[in-house]
Scaffold this motif. Structure first.
Motif, PDB file in Angstrom:
ATOM      1  N   ASP A  96       0.803  -1.219   0.000  1.00 51.63           N
ATOM      2  CA  ASP A  96       0.000   0.000   0.000  1.00 51.63           C
ATOM      3  C   ASP A  96       0.840   1.275   0.000  1.00 51.63           C
ATOM      4  O   ASP A  96       0.484   2.265   0.628  1.00 51.63           O
ATOM      5  N   TYR A  97       1.963   1.238  -0.693  1.00 56.30           N
ATOM      6  CA  TYR A  97       2.713   2.476  -0.874  1.00 56.30           C
ATOM      7  C   TYR A  97       3.348   2.479  -2.261  1.00 56.30           C
ATOM      8  O   TYR A  97       3.500   1.444  -2.904  1.00 56.30           O
ATOM      9  N   GLU A 120      -7.107   3.270   1.439  1.00 61.53           N
ATOM     10  CA  GLU A 120      -8.116   2.269   1.078  1.00 61.53           C
ATOM     11  C   GLU A 120      -9.526   2.856   1.030  1.00 61.53           C
ATOM     12  O   GLU A 120     -10.364   2.427   0.269  1.00 61.53           O
ATOM     13  N   HIS A 130      -9.646   4.692  -2.204  1.00 59.26           N
ATOM     14  CA  HIS A 130      -9.197   3.874  -3.329  1.00 59.26           C
ATOM     15  C   HIS A 130      -8.264   4.661  -4.245  1.00 59.26           C
ATOM     16  O   HIS A 130      -8.341   4.580  -5.459  1.00 59.26           O
ATOM     17  N   ASN A 167      -1.349   4.400  -0.182  1.00 62.41           N
ATOM     18  CA  ASN A 167      -2.624   4.013  -0.784  1.00 62.41           C
ATOM     19  C   ASN A 167      -3.712   4.131   0.283  1.00 62.41           C
ATOM     20  O   ASN A 167      -3.714   3.385   1.260  1.00 62.41           O
TER      21      ASN A 167
END
Length: 412
Positions: free
Chosen positions: A42-43, A67, A70, A65
Motif C-alpha cells: 500500500d505504498y 483504502e 481507493h 494508498n
C-alpha cells in the motif's frame, strides 16, 4: 574509503536524505528491490529530478494508498494512518528480510525518537504512540535511508552544523515550537550543533532527520579538506521556506595512505602477476587505476621469465576483503590471464595526521609512532602544491616544514 558529508544548510529529513543519495547515483530500481524486503504494501515510491533555484536535485516521496478513497493521498499526510507503538515497528522491521545491519540501524532511530517522545510527554517507552513517525510512509523513509546509504557504499559520514527554523508548527499533538520538542530532547547529552534561522517560520529538522544524524554522523565541521570530491547531490525538502530548501550531500574518496591507523599490526593481501608483453605506458596506467581504487601500494620488480625473457612482476598490497576488486582490476588493465595471492601479517606504526602552518601555507604531516619511535613526514601532494603556487622548489617547502616541526619540538 568513501566519506559522505551532509551540508544541512536547510535542515534534514528522511525524504531529503534519500533524495540526496538518489541524486548521488543510488540506483532507484535496486533501492526499490531492497525496500520490498520490508514486506509492507500500500505504498508507492516517487522520485523526480528537477530544478529549484536553477539547481538540479531529486525530489523523493512515499505515497500511501488510502483504502477508503481507493487512491493515493498526499505525501506525508500522516493523519490518515493508524498510530503505532515502538514494539509494533520493531516487530515489523525484525520480521523483514533486510540485512541485520539495516534492521539494527532502523530500530535504533525509532528507539531514539521513542525515548525523546517519552521524555517530552512524561510517559513510559511502552506507552509512546507514534503519529507522524509511526506512519507507514515514515517507516519506509527511515528504513530507506539505511538502504540507500548501504547501496552507496559509504564508510564514514560527517556533517555541517544543522540548521533549523523558528516559530510554531501544527502536528498530531497540537501546536509545537520549532525546533520541535522531540528534536531538542534528542540533542541532550550530545555536541550536535544547531543554528536557528529566525527568518524561516517553520520546521527544518524533523525527528526522523535528527534520529538519522545521531545514528550515522561521526563528526561535525566544515567541508572536508582531504580526499577527492566524487559527486554532489541535492535532496529537496517539501516545505516552502522562502529559501533554497534542500540537503546537499557531498561524496568524497580518501586514499588509504591518508587514513588514521590506531593499531600496530594487521593483515594485508599480496596479489602478483608476471608480465612480459605489456608496454611501460600501459603498466603505468594500470598502476594509477589500482592506486585510485585504494590499494595500499603498487610496485614493479624486474624479473626474467622462461627462455630468459625480460619481464616485470606487478605486486599489489590491499585489504584482504578487497581481493575480488583488485583481481578484477588486474585482469582488466593488464595482459595477465591469472594472478596469485597470499595473506601476509604486518607489524606497523600507528599513524595520525596533523597540520603545520608555514609561510607557504598549511601542510599536512604524517606522524607515525611505535615503542617510543616517532617519524614525521610531510605529505608530498601538499608540498608539491605549495611549491607550484609560490614558485619555489619542492625542497624549499620540505625544508620549511622540517624547520617548523623542529621549532615546535624545541618549544615543547
Amino acid at each position: 574509503m568513501k566519506t559522505l558529508y551532509l551540508d544541512a544548510f536547510s535542515g534534514i529529513s528522511g525524504d531529503m536524505f534519500i533524495g540526496a543519495l538518489l541524486d548521488l547515483g543510488v540506483n532507484f530500481e535496486q533501492f526499490q528491490t531492497e525496500l520490498a524486503k520490508l514486506h509492507v504494501g500500500d505504498y508507492r515510491l516517487r522520485h523526480e529530478r528537477l530544478a529549484k533555484n536553477s539547481i538540479y536535485g531529486t525530489n523523493f516521496d512515499v505515497e500511501m494508498n488510502d483504502e477508503k478513497d481507493h487512491g493515493f493521498i498526499e505525501p506525508h499526510d500522516h493523519h490518515h494512518h493508524d498510530v503505532r507503538h515502538l514494539s509494533d515497528i520493531c516487530s515489523l522491521i525484525d520480521s523483514s528480510d533486510l540485512s541485520a545491519k539495516i534492521k539494527k540501524q532502523s530500530i535504533s532511530v525509532f528507539t531514539e525518537i521513542a525515548k525523546a517522545e517519552a521524555a517530552v510527554h512524561q510517559m513510559t517507552l511502552a506507552d509512546v504512540h507514534f503519529h507522524e513517525v509511526g506512519a507507514l510512509d515514515s517507516i519506509v523513509d527511515i528504513v530507506g535511508c539505511f538502504i540507500a546509504l548501504d547501496l552507496l557504499g559509504v564508510d564514514d559520514v560527517g556533517a555541517s552544523a544543522l540548521t533549523d527554523g523558528s516559530g510554531f508548527i501544527r502536528v498530531a499533538h497540537g501546536q509545537m515550537p520549532v525546533p520541535v520538542p522531540a528534536v531538542m530532547q534528542m540533542r541532550i547529552g550530545t555536541a550536535i550543533p544547531i543554528k536557528q534561522r529566525t527568518d524561516i517560520q517553520t520546521e527544518l529538522i524533523t525527528p526522523t532527520g535528527m534520529g538519522l544524524v545521531k545514528e550515522i554522523v561521526s563528526h561535525f565541521g566544515t567541508i572536508p579538506e582531504d580526499g577527492v570530491l566524487l559527486k554532489t547531490g541535492y535532496g529537496f525538502g517539501k516545505r516552502d521556506t522562502g529559501s533554497f530548501n534542500a540537503l546537499r550531500a557531498l561524496l568524497f574518496e580518501t586514499k588509504k595512505s591518508r587514513q588514521t591507523v590506531n593499531t600496530d599490526h594487521d593483515e594485508v593481501l599480496l596479489i602478483e602477476a608476471n608480465l612480459d608483453d605489456q608496454s611501460g605506458e600501459s603498466l603505468g596506467f594500470a598502476m594509477d587505476q589500482l592506486i585510485d581504487a585504494g590499494a595500499f601500494d603498487v610496485f614493479f620488480t624486474p624479473i626474467y621469465m622462461k627462455k630468459n625473457r625480460p619481464a616485470c612482476k606487478l605486486s599489489v598490497l590491499c585489504a584482504p576483503e578487497e581481493r575480488d576488486t583488485f583481481v578484477n582490476l588486474l585482469l582488466k588493465h593488464t595482459s595477465t590471464i591469472g594472478v596469485r595471492y597470499q595473506v601476509m601479517q604486518r607489524s606497523i606504526m600507528q599513524r595520525q595526521f596533523k597540520k603545520v602552518e608555514t609561510k607557504f601555507g598549511t601542510i599536512r604531516v604524517k606522524v607515525a609512532r611505535r615503542d617510543g619511535v616517532v617519524k614525521q613526514t610531510a605529505e608530498y601532494d601538499d608540498c608539491a602544491c605549495a611549491a607550484r603556487t609560490h614558485g619555489v622548489s619542492l625542497a624549499a617547502v620540505e625544508q620549511e616544514v622540517r624547520r617548523q616541526l623542529s621549532d615546535s619540538l624545541n618549544q615543547n
